[in-house]
Design a protein around this motif. Structure first.
Motif, PDB file in Angstrom:
ATOM      1  N   ARG A   1       0.834  -1.205   0.000  1.00 56.48           N
ATOM      2  CA  ARG A   1       0.000   0.000   0.000  1.00 56.48           C
ATOM      3  C   ARG A   1       0.870   1.258   0.000  1.00 56.48           C
ATOM      4  O   ARG A   1       0.579   2.224  -0.704  1.00 56.48           O
ATOM      5  N   ALA A   2       1.952   1.243   0.766  1.00 52.99           N
ATOM      6  CA  ALA A   2       2.860   2.386   0.801  1.00 52.99           C
ATOM      7  C   ALA A   2       3.537   2.579  -0.549  1.00 52.99           C
ATOM      8  O   ALA A   2       3.733   3.710  -1.006  1.00 52.99           O
ATOM      9  N   GLU A   3       3.887   1.493  -1.200  1.00 51.45           N
ATOM     10  CA  GLU A   3       4.508   1.598  -2.523  1.00 51.45           C
ATOM     11  C   GLU A   3       3.531   2.182  -3.537  1.00 51.45           C
ATOM     12  O   GLU A   3       3.912   2.979  -4.393  1.00 51.45           O
ATOM     13  N   ALA A   4       2.257   1.822  -3.408  1.00 49.32           N
ATOM     14  CA  ALA A   4       1.248   2.363  -4.329  1.00 49.32           C
ATOM     15  C   ALA A   4       1.034   3.852  -4.101  1.00 49.32           C
ATOM     16  O   ALA A   4       0.692   4.585  -5.027  1.00 49.32           O
ATOM     17  N   LEU A   5       1.268   4.325  -2.886  1.00 50.80           N
ATOM     18  CA  LEU A   5       1.086   5.745  -2.581  1.00 50.80           C
ATOM     19  C   LEU A   5       2.281   6.591  -2.990  1.00 50.80           C
ATOM     20  O   LEU A   5       2.222   7.818  -2.916  1.00 50.80           O
ATOM     21  N   ARG A   6       3.378   5.979  -3.418  1.00 52.50           N
ATOM     22  CA  ARG A   6       4.567   6.727  -3.786  1.00 52.50           C
ATOM     23  C   ARG A   6       4.507   7.323  -5.189  1.00 52.50           C
ATOM     24  O   ARG A   6       5.446   7.956  -5.618  1.00 52.50           O
ATOM     25  N   VAL A   7       3.436   7.131  -5.913  1.00 54.35           N
ATOM     26  CA  VAL A   7       3.329   7.710  -7.255  1.00 54.35           C
ATOM     27  C   VAL A   7       3.140   9.216  -7.136  1.00 54.35           C
ATOM     28  O   VAL A   7       2.565   9.714  -6.161  1.00 54.35           O
ATOM     29  N   PRO A   8       3.633   9.993  -8.116  1.00 54.03           N
ATOM     30  CA  PRO A   8       3.453  11.441  -8.039  1.00 54.03           C
ATOM     31  C   PRO A   8       1.973  11.821  -8.146  1.00 54.03           C
ATOM     32  O   PRO A   8       1.197  11.179  -8.847  1.00 54.03           O
ATOM     33  N   VAL A   9       1.612  12.880  -7.437  1.00 51.59           N
ATOM     34  CA  VAL A   9       0.224  13.329  -7.421  1.00 51.59           C
ATOM     35  C   VAL A   9      -0.130  14.026  -8.733  1.00 51.59           C
ATOM     36  O   VAL A   9      -1.200  13.829  -9.285  1.00 51.59           O
ATOM     37  N   ALA A  10       0.784  14.836  -9.226  1.00 49.66           N
ATOM     38  CA  ALA A  10       0.547  15.568 -10.476  1.00 49.66           C
ATOM     39  C   ALA A  10       1.575  15.110 -11.508  1.00 49.66           C
ATOM     40  O   ALA A  10       2.719  14.812 -11.188  1.00 49.66           O
TER      41      ALA A  10
END
Length: 89
Positions: free
Chosen positions: A69-78
């Protein structure tokens, strides 16, 4: 009155008071601790390599799920095109 002056005034005022005496009861003396011989302690330990790791609460799968889950959240927001105008030099 500036806040620092007020703080110093309060600290100075608190320093004028007496420290109360606390009459706590002293614990009753008990037997003195004894030192166990090291050979007896070593004989109680399990042999090296004989212990198996056990996960009784299922923490390993939960930790793996949290890492994913933490790895999936590491994508850039913009995306880079959106970030370029607001990037600071």
């Amino acid at each position: 009155m500036p806040p620092a002056t007020a703080l110093l005034f309060c600290l100075a005022l608190a320093a004028c008071g007496d420290v109360p005496k606390v009459n706590a009861p002293t614990p009753a003396p008990g037997p003195e601790p004894t030192i166990a011989p090291i050979d007896a302690l070593i004989s109680l330990a399990p042999a090296p390599g004989s212990m198996q790791s056990v996960d009784p609460d299922g923490l390993v799968p939960r930790a793996d799920a949290l890492r994913a889950r933490a790895e999936a959240l590491r994508v850039p927001v913009a995306d880079p095109a959106t970030r370029a105008p607001i990037a600071t030099p």
